[in-house]
Design a protein around this motif. Structure first.
Motif, short mmCIF file in Angstrom:
data_model
loop_
_atom_site.label_atom_id
_atom_site.label_comp_id
_atom_site.label_asym_id
_atom_site.label_seq_id
_atom_site.Cartn_x
_atom_site.Cartn_y
_atom_site.Cartn_z
N MET A 36 0.83 -1.21 0.00
CA MET A 36 0.00 0.00 0.00
C MET A 36 0.86 1.25 0.00
SD MET A 36 -3.39 -0.70 2.33
CE MET A 36 -2.53 -1.25 3.80
N TYR A 37 1.94 1.23 0.77
CA TYR A 37 2.84 2.39 0.78
C TYR A 37 3.48 2.60 -0.59
CZ TYR A 37 2.75 3.37 5.80
OH TYR A 37 2.37 3.74 7.05
N VAL A 38 3.88 1.51 -1.24
CA VAL A 38 4.50 1.63 -2.57
C VAL A 38 3.51 2.22 -3.56
CG1 VAL A 38 5.43 0.31 -4.51
CG2 VAL A 38 6.18 -0.22 -2.19
N VAL A 39 2.27 1.71 -3.54
CA VAL A 39 1.24 2.21 -4.47
C VAL A 39 0.96 3.68 -4.20
CG1 VAL A 39 -1.19 2.03 -5.13
CG2 VAL A 39 0.18 -0.05 -4.82
N ALA A 40 0.83 4.05 -2.90
CA ALA A 40 0.51 5.43 -2.55
C ALA A 40 1.62 6.39 -2.96
CB ALA A 40 0.26 5.53 -1.04
N ILE A 41 2.85 6.06 -2.62
CA ILE A 41 3.97 6.98 -2.88
C ILE A 41 4.31 7.01 -4.37
CG2 ILE A 41 6.41 7.42 -2.43
CD1 ILE A 41 5.94 6.27 0.40
N VAL A 42 4.42 5.84 -4.99
CA VAL A 42 4.77 5.79 -6.42
C VAL A 42 3.63 6.36 -7.26
CG1 VAL A 42 5.28 4.27 -8.36
CG2 VAL A 42 6.35 3.85 -6.13
N GLY A 43 2.37 5.99 -6.94
CA GLY A 43 1.23 6.47 -7.73
C GLY A 43 1.10 7.97 -7.70
N ASN A 44 1.19 8.56 -6.50
CA ASN A 44 1.07 10.01 -6.40
C ASN A 44 2.28 10.72 -6.99
OD1 ASN A 44 -1.49 10.78 -4.86
ND2 ASN A 44 -0.66 9.19 -3.53
N THR A 45 3.45 10.11 -6.89
CA THR A 45 4.65 10.70 -7.49
C THR A 45 4.55 10.70 -9.01
OG1 THR A 45 6.00 9.98 -5.61
CG2 THR A 45 7.16 10.57 -7.62
N LEU A 46 3.97 9.64 -9.57
CA LEU A 46 3.78 9.59 -11.03
C LEU A 46 2.83 10.68 -11.50
CD1 LEU A 46 3.55 5.74 -11.76
CD2 LEU A 46 5.33 7.32 -12.53
N ALA A 274 -11.09 -3.77 15.13
CA ALA A 274 -12.02 -2.93 14.35
C ALA A 274 -11.61 -1.46 14.43
CB ALA A 274 -13.44 -3.12 14.86
N HIS A 275 -11.25 -1.00 15.63
CA HIS A 275 -10.81 0.39 15.80
C HIS A 275 -9.53 0.65 15.01
CE1 HIS A 275 -13.60 1.92 18.86
NE2 HIS A 275 -13.60 0.71 19.36
N THR A 276 -8.60 -0.31 15.06
CA THR A 276 -7.33 -0.16 14.35
C THR A 276 -7.54 -0.11 12.84
OG1 THR A 276 -6.15 -1.34 16.11
CG2 THR A 276 -5.06 -1.18 13.98
N LEU A 277 -8.40 -1.00 12.34
CA LEU A 277 -8.66 -1.03 10.90
C LEU A 277 -9.34 0.25 10.42
CD1 LEU A 277 -9.77 -4.75 10.38
CD2 LEU A 277 -7.59 -3.70 9.78
N MET A 278 -10.30 0.79 11.19
CA MET A 278 -10.97 2.01 10.80
C MET A 278 -10.01 3.19 10.78
SD MET A 278 -14.06 1.64 9.83
CE MET A 278 -14.48 3.38 9.82
N SER A 279 -9.16 3.27 11.80
CA SER A 279 -8.18 4.36 11.85
C SER A 279 -7.17 4.24 10.72
CB SER A 279 -7.45 4.34 13.20
OG SER A 279 -8.36 4.55 14.26
N SER A 280 -6.79 3.01 10.41
CA SER A 280 -5.84 2.80 9.31
C SER A 280 -6.48 3.16 7.98
CB SER A 280 -5.37 1.35 9.28
OG SER A 280 -4.67 1.02 10.47
N ALA A 281 -7.77 2.84 7.81
CA ALA A 281 -8.46 3.17 6.56
C ALA A 281 -8.45 4.67 6.32
CB ALA A 281 -9.90 2.65 6.61
N TYR A 282 -8.61 5.45 7.39
CA TYR A 282 -8.62 6.91 7.27
C TYR A 282 -7.31 7.45 6.70
CZ TYR A 282 -8.03 11.70 9.03
OH TYR A 282 -7.74 13.03 9.14
N LEU A 283 -6.18 6.83 7.09
CA LEU A 283 -4.87 7.32 6.65
C LEU A 283 -4.34 6.61 5.41
CD1 LEU A 283 -3.06 7.74 10.10
CD2 LEU A 283 -3.93 9.55 8.62
N PHE A 284 -4.77 5.37 5.17
CA PHE A 284 -4.18 4.58 4.09
C PHE A 284 -5.02 4.58 2.81
CE2 PHE A 284 -2.12 2.37 7.74
CZ PHE A 284 -0.81 2.62 7.37
N VAL A 285 -6.34 4.55 2.94
CA VAL A 285 -7.19 4.37 1.76
C VAL A 285 -7.09 5.52 0.76
CG1 VAL A 285 -9.59 4.19 0.98
CG2 VAL A 285 -8.79 2.77 2.87
N PRO A 286 -7.24 6.80 1.16
CA PRO A 286 -7.17 7.87 0.15
C PRO A 286 -5.86 7.92 -0.63
CG PRO A 286 -8.14 8.70 2.19
CD PRO A 286 -7.61 7.34 2.49
N PRO A 287 -4.67 7.85 0.03
CA PRO A 287 -3.43 7.90 -0.77
C PRO A 287 -3.26 6.73 -1.72
CG PRO A 287 -2.98 8.36 1.55
CD PRO A 287 -4.38 7.85 1.48
N VAL A 288 -3.85 5.57 -1.37
CA VAL A 288 -3.71 4.39 -2.23
C VAL A 288 -4.67 4.44 -3.41
CG1 VAL A 288 -4.02 1.88 -2.33
CG2 VAL A 288 -2.81 2.91 -0.40
#
Length: 316
Positions: A36-46, A274-288
Protein backbone atom coordinates in the motif's frame (compact mmCIF):
# COMPACT_ATOMS: atom_id res chain seq x y z
CA UNK A 1 7.75 18.78 42.38
CA UNK A 2 10.69 16.39 42.22
CA UNK A 3 8.70 13.91 40.12
CA UNK A 4 7.47 16.61 37.73
CA UNK A 5 10.96 18.05 37.40
CA UNK A 6 12.31 14.59 36.65
CA UNK A 7 9.61 14.02 34.02
CA UNK A 8 10.37 17.37 32.39
CA UNK A 9 14.15 16.78 32.33
CA UNK A 10 13.93 13.18 31.17
CA UNK A 11 10.71 12.58 29.20
CA UNK A 12 9.48 9.01 29.22
CA UNK A 13 9.34 7.29 25.80
CA UNK A 14 6.07 6.37 24.13
CA UNK A 15 5.17 2.85 23.08
CA UNK A 16 3.20 2.28 19.88
CA UNK A 17 0.80 -0.58 19.31
CA UNK A 18 0.65 -2.80 16.26
CA UNK A 19 -2.50 -4.71 15.29
CA UNK A 20 -3.97 -6.08 18.54
CA UNK A 21 -4.29 -9.85 18.59
CA UNK A 22 -2.31 -10.30 15.38
CA UNK A 23 1.20 -9.66 16.69
CA UNK A 24 2.35 -13.12 15.58
CA UNK A 25 1.29 -12.34 12.00
CA UNK A 26 3.10 -8.99 11.74
CA UNK A 27 5.60 -10.46 9.29
CA UNK A 28 2.88 -11.49 6.86
CA UNK A 29 0.87 -8.31 7.44
CA UNK A 30 3.91 -6.23 6.52
CA UNK A 31 3.54 -7.39 2.87
CA UNK A 32 0.12 -5.76 2.16
CA UNK A 33 1.02 -2.68 4.22
CA UNK A 34 4.30 -2.20 2.35
CA UNK A 35 2.49 -2.74 -0.95
CA UNK A 36 0.00 0.00 0.00
CA UNK A 37 2.84 2.39 0.78
CA UNK A 38 4.50 1.63 -2.57
CA UNK A 39 1.24 2.21 -4.47
CA UNK A 40 0.51 5.43 -2.55
CA UNK A 41 3.97 6.98 -2.88
CA UNK A 42 4.77 5.79 -6.42
CA UNK A 43 1.23 6.47 -7.73
CA UNK A 44 1.07 10.01 -6.40
CA UNK A 45 4.65 10.70 -7.49
CA UNK A 46 3.78 9.59 -11.03
CA UNK A 47 0.86 12.03 -11.08
CA UNK A 48 3.19 14.83 -9.97
CA UNK A 49 5.75 13.88 -12.62
CA UNK A 50 3.12 13.66 -15.37
CA UNK A 51 1.66 17.08 -14.55
CA UNK A 52 5.12 18.61 -14.40
CA UNK A 53 6.27 17.04 -17.68
CA UNK A 54 3.16 17.60 -19.82
CA UNK A 55 2.41 21.23 -20.69
CA UNK A 56 -1.15 20.23 -21.61
CA UNK A 57 -1.70 19.35 -17.94
CA UNK A 58 -0.71 22.81 -16.70
CA UNK A 59 -4.38 23.62 -16.08
CA UNK A 60 -6.14 24.45 -12.79
CA UNK A 61 -7.74 21.02 -12.36
CA UNK A 62 -4.42 19.18 -12.68
CA UNK A 63 -2.49 21.69 -10.60
CA UNK A 64 -4.95 21.12 -7.75
CA UNK A 65 -4.57 17.38 -8.31
CA UNK A 66 -0.81 17.84 -7.90
CA UNK A 67 -1.44 19.55 -4.54
CA UNK A 68 -3.62 16.59 -3.50
CA UNK A 69 -0.86 14.17 -4.52
CA UNK A 70 1.71 16.11 -2.42
CA UNK A 71 -0.48 15.94 0.69
CA UNK A 72 -1.06 12.21 0.23
CA UNK A 73 2.64 11.51 -0.18
CA UNK A 74 3.18 13.59 2.97
CA UNK A 75 0.64 11.56 4.98
CA UNK A 76 2.14 8.27 3.76
CA UNK A 77 5.74 9.27 4.50
CA UNK A 78 4.71 10.53 7.96
CA UNK A 79 3.32 7.15 9.05
CA UNK A 80 5.65 4.80 7.14
CA UNK A 81 8.65 4.70 9.56
CA UNK A 82 6.69 3.65 12.66
CA UNK A 83 4.16 1.36 10.93
CA UNK A 84 6.79 -0.62 9.03
CA UNK A 85 9.18 -0.44 12.00
CA UNK A 86 6.62 -2.28 14.15
CA UNK A 87 5.67 -4.81 11.46
CA UNK A 88 9.27 -5.59 10.45
CA UNK A 89 11.33 -5.11 13.62
CA UNK A 90 8.75 -4.86 16.45
CA UNK A 91 10.20 -1.36 17.11
CA UNK A 92 7.49 0.04 19.36
CA UNK A 93 9.41 2.68 21.29
CA UNK A 94 9.44 6.27 20.07
CA UNK A 95 10.82 9.35 21.80
CA UNK A 96 8.53 12.15 22.92
CA UNK A 97 10.05 14.55 20.37
CA UNK A 98 9.69 12.01 17.56
CA UNK A 99 6.10 11.27 18.51
CA UNK A 100 5.10 14.94 18.65
CA UNK A 101 6.82 15.59 15.31
CA UNK A 102 5.00 12.68 13.68
CA UNK A 103 1.67 13.86 15.15
CA UNK A 104 2.27 17.36 13.76
CA UNK A 105 3.05 16.16 10.23
CA UNK A 106 0.19 13.64 10.08
CA UNK A 107 -2.39 16.21 11.17
CA UNK A 108 -0.90 19.03 9.08
CA UNK A 109 -0.92 17.02 5.85
CA UNK A 110 -4.43 15.72 6.64
CA UNK A 111 -5.64 19.29 7.17
CA UNK A 112 -3.96 20.34 3.91
CA UNK A 113 -5.70 17.47 2.10
CA UNK A 114 -9.07 18.67 3.37
CA UNK A 115 -8.30 22.21 2.19
CA UNK A 116 -7.19 20.99 -1.24
CA UNK A 117 -10.40 18.97 -1.65
CA UNK A 118 -12.34 22.17 -0.91
CA UNK A 119 -10.27 24.09 -3.49
CA UNK A 120 -10.94 21.32 -6.03
CA UNK A 121 -14.69 21.59 -5.42
CA UNK A 122 -14.46 25.33 -6.16
CA UNK A 123 -12.46 24.49 -9.29
CA UNK A 124 -15.23 22.13 -10.47
CA UNK A 125 -17.89 24.77 -9.77
CA UNK A 126 -16.07 27.43 -11.81
CA UNK A 127 -15.47 24.94 -14.67
CA UNK A 128 -19.18 24.12 -14.89
CA UNK A 129 -20.70 27.50 -14.05
CA UNK A 130 -18.44 29.66 -16.21
CA UNK A 131 -16.35 27.44 -18.55
CA UNK A 132 -15.46 30.30 -20.92
CA UNK A 133 -13.73 32.24 -18.13
CA UNK A 134 -12.37 29.17 -16.32
CA UNK A 135 -8.67 29.81 -16.98
CA UNK A 136 -9.00 33.57 -16.52
CA UNK A 137 -10.62 33.14 -13.07
CA UNK A 138 -8.29 30.39 -11.86
CA UNK A 139 -4.97 31.86 -12.98
CA UNK A 140 -1.62 30.42 -11.91
CA UNK A 141 -0.95 33.20 -9.32
CA UNK A 142 -4.37 32.60 -7.76
CA UNK A 143 -3.82 28.85 -7.64
CA UNK A 144 -0.40 29.35 -6.01
CA UNK A 145 -1.95 31.78 -3.53
CA UNK A 146 -4.66 29.24 -2.67
CA UNK A 147 -2.03 26.54 -2.15
CA UNK A 148 0.04 28.79 0.13
CA UNK A 149 -3.07 29.80 2.08
CA UNK A 150 -4.02 26.14 2.61
CA UNK A 151 -0.48 25.32 3.77
CA UNK A 152 -0.19 28.29 6.13
CA UNK A 153 -3.64 27.65 7.59
CA UNK A 154 -2.81 23.97 8.24
CA UNK A 155 0.57 24.76 9.85
CA UNK A 156 -0.94 27.56 11.97
CA UNK A 157 -3.74 25.29 13.20
CA UNK A 158 -1.49 22.35 14.08
CA UNK A 159 1.63 24.13 15.39
CA UNK A 160 0.24 24.80 18.91
CA UNK A 161 -0.64 21.15 19.52
CA UNK A 162 2.88 19.72 20.13
CA UNK A 163 3.90 22.72 22.28
CA UNK A 164 0.82 22.39 24.49
CA UNK A 165 1.42 18.66 24.89
CA UNK A 166 5.12 19.11 25.59
CA UNK A 167 4.41 21.27 28.66
CA UNK A 168 2.33 18.50 30.27
CA UNK A 169 3.84 15.83 32.57
CA UNK A 170 3.82 12.25 31.27
CA UNK A 171 4.47 10.10 34.31
CA UNK A 172 2.85 6.75 33.47
CA UNK A 173 3.38 3.98 30.93
CA UNK A 174 2.77 5.93 27.73
CA UNK A 175 1.19 3.25 25.55
CA UNK A 176 -0.56 4.52 22.43
CA UNK A 177 -3.34 2.60 20.70
CA UNK A 178 -2.02 2.95 17.13
CA UNK A 179 1.17 2.41 15.12
CA UNK A 180 1.57 6.18 14.84
CA UNK A 181 1.04 9.24 17.03
CA UNK A 182 -2.30 11.07 16.91
CA UNK A 183 -3.42 14.02 19.04
CA UNK A 184 -6.62 12.29 20.17
CA UNK A 185 -4.48 9.43 21.49
CA UNK A 186 -1.80 11.56 23.12
CA UNK A 187 -4.15 13.76 25.19
CA UNK A 188 -5.31 10.63 27.04
CA UNK A 189 -1.86 10.06 28.57
CA UNK A 190 -0.73 13.11 30.64
CA UNK A 191 -1.16 12.98 34.40
CA UNK A 192 -2.54 16.55 34.40
CA UNK A 193 -5.54 18.51 33.20
CA UNK A 194 -5.84 18.38 29.38
CA UNK A 195 -8.99 20.51 29.05
CA UNK A 196 -7.21 23.21 27.04
CA UNK A 197 -5.75 20.60 24.69
CA UNK A 198 -9.16 18.97 24.19
CA UNK A 199 -10.91 22.28 23.52
CA UNK A 200 -8.21 23.38 21.07
CA UNK A 201 -8.28 20.02 19.29
CA UNK A 202 -12.07 20.16 18.90
CA UNK A 203 -11.91 23.78 17.72
CA UNK A 204 -9.34 22.86 15.06
CA UNK A 205 -11.47 19.95 13.85
CA UNK A 206 -14.54 22.19 13.53
CA UNK A 207 -12.64 25.10 11.93
CA UNK A 208 -10.81 22.95 9.39
CA UNK A 209 -12.38 19.58 8.60
CA UNK A 210 -15.89 20.57 9.69
CA UNK A 211 -15.97 23.88 7.82
CA UNK A 212 -14.25 22.41 4.75
CA UNK A 213 -16.81 19.59 4.50
CA UNK A 214 -19.74 22.01 4.80
CA UNK A 215 -18.29 24.25 2.08
CA UNK A 216 -17.71 21.22 -0.17
CA UNK A 217 -21.38 20.24 0.25
CA UNK A 218 -22.39 23.84 -0.50
CA UNK A 219 -20.18 23.85 -3.63
CA UNK A 220 -21.83 20.69 -4.90
CA UNK A 221 -25.27 22.13 -4.21
CA UNK A 222 -24.30 25.04 -6.48
CA UNK A 223 -22.87 22.62 -9.04
CA UNK A 224 -26.07 20.56 -9.04
CA UNK A 225 -28.15 23.72 -9.41
CA UNK A 226 -26.02 24.80 -12.37
CA UNK A 227 -26.14 21.35 -13.99
CA UNK A 228 -29.93 21.24 -13.75
CA UNK A 229 -29.98 24.47 -15.74
CA UNK A 230 -28.21 22.83 -18.68
CA UNK A 231 -30.73 22.13 -21.42
CA UNK A 232 -29.48 18.85 -22.90
CA UNK A 233 -29.27 15.56 -21.01
CA UNK A 234 -25.92 14.86 -22.68
CA UNK A 235 -24.57 18.19 -21.43
CA UNK A 236 -25.74 17.46 -17.88
CA UNK A 237 -24.11 14.03 -17.87
CA UNK A 238 -20.86 15.41 -19.30
CA UNK A 239 -20.75 18.14 -16.62
CA UNK A 240 -21.37 15.67 -13.81
CA UNK A 241 -18.79 13.26 -15.22
CA UNK A 242 -16.08 15.91 -14.78
CA UNK A 243 -16.83 15.79 -11.01
CA UNK A 244 -16.77 11.98 -10.66
CA UNK A 245 -13.12 11.62 -9.64
CA UNK A 246 -13.34 14.48 -7.15
CA UNK A 247 -16.52 13.08 -5.60
CA UNK A 248 -14.72 9.73 -5.13
CA UNK A 249 -11.76 11.53 -3.51
CA UNK A 250 -14.10 13.39 -1.12
CA UNK A 251 -15.91 10.19 -0.14
CA UNK A 252 -12.64 8.29 0.33
CA UNK A 253 -11.41 11.04 2.64
CA UNK A 254 -14.48 11.87 4.72
CA UNK A 255 -16.29 8.50 5.01
CA UNK A 256 -13.42 6.79 6.92
CA UNK A 257 -13.02 9.93 9.06
CA UNK A 258 -16.70 9.85 10.00
CA UNK A 259 -16.43 6.09 10.57
CA UNK A 260 -13.54 6.56 13.02
CA UNK A 261 -15.49 9.25 14.89
CA UNK A 262 -18.59 7.04 15.13
CA UNK A 263 -16.52 4.06 16.28
CA UNK A 264 -14.93 6.09 19.09
CA UNK A 265 -18.32 7.30 20.34
CA UNK A 266 -20.92 4.65 19.52
CA UNK A 267 -18.81 1.48 19.48
CA UNK A 268 -16.32 1.94 22.30
CA UNK A 269 -16.54 -1.74 23.23
CA UNK A 270 -15.96 -3.00 19.71
CA UNK A 271 -12.95 -5.20 18.99
CA UNK A 272 -9.59 -3.35 19.14
CA UNK A 273 -8.90 -4.71 15.66
CA UNK A 274 -12.02 -2.93 14.35
CA UNK A 275 -10.81 0.39 15.80
CA UNK A 276 -7.33 -0.16 14.35
CA UNK A 277 -8.66 -1.03 10.90
CA UNK A 278 -10.97 2.01 10.80
CA UNK A 279 -8.18 4.36 11.85
CA UNK A 280 -5.84 2.80 9.31
CA UNK A 281 -8.46 3.17 6.56
CA UNK A 282 -8.62 6.91 7.27
CA UNK A 283 -4.87 7.32 6.65
CA UNK A 284 -4.18 4.58 4.09
CA UNK A 285 -7.19 4.37 1.76
CA UNK A 286 -7.17 7.87 0.15
CA UNK A 287 -3.43 7.90 -0.77
CA UNK A 288 -3.71 4.39 -2.23
CA UNK A 289 -6.96 4.68 -4.19
CA UNK A 290 -6.95 8.32 -5.35
CA UNK A 291 -4.06 7.95 -7.85
CA UNK A 292 -5.71 4.80 -9.21
CA UNK A 293 -9.10 6.51 -9.58
CA UNK A 294 -7.65 9.62 -11.23
CA UNK A 295 -5.51 7.51 -13.56
CA UNK A 296 -8.52 5.42 -14.63
CA UNK A 297 -11.16 8.18 -14.77
CA UNK A 298 -9.04 11.03 -16.14
CA UNK A 299 -7.76 10.34 -19.66
CA UNK A 300 -5.19 13.22 -19.79
CA UNK A 301 -3.57 11.99 -16.56
CA UNK A 302 -3.46 8.43 -17.89
CA UNK A 303 -1.87 9.62 -21.14
CA UNK A 304 0.60 11.77 -19.21
CA UNK A 305 1.74 8.82 -17.09
CA UNK A 306 2.04 6.55 -20.14
CA UNK A 307 4.10 9.20 -21.93
CA UNK A 308 6.55 9.23 -19.01
CA UNK A 309 7.30 5.55 -19.56
CA UNK A 310 7.47 5.90 -23.33
CA UNK A 311 10.06 8.67 -22.95
CA UNK A 312 12.20 6.45 -20.76
CA UNK A 313 12.16 3.75 -23.42
CA UNK A 314 13.23 6.23 -26.12
CA UNK A 315 16.13 7.58 -24.03
CA UNK A 316 19.40 5.70 -24.72
Amino acid sequence: MGVLANVTLSPLPFYLTGIPGLEAQHGWLSIPFFAMYVVAIVGNTLILAAVQAESSLHEPMYLFLSMLAITEVGVSVSTLPTVMGILWFDAREISMGGCLAQMFFIHTFSCMESGVLLAMSYDRYVAIYNPLRYTTILTLPRIVAMGLAITLKSVAFMAPLPFLLQRLPFCHANVLSHSYCLHSDLIQLPCADTTINSILGLSIVLASFGLDSLLIVFSYALILWTVLGIASKEGRLKALNTCASHICAVLLYYVPMIGVSVMHRAAKHASPIAHTLMSSAYLFVPPVLNPIIYSVKTKPIRKGILSLFSRKRILP
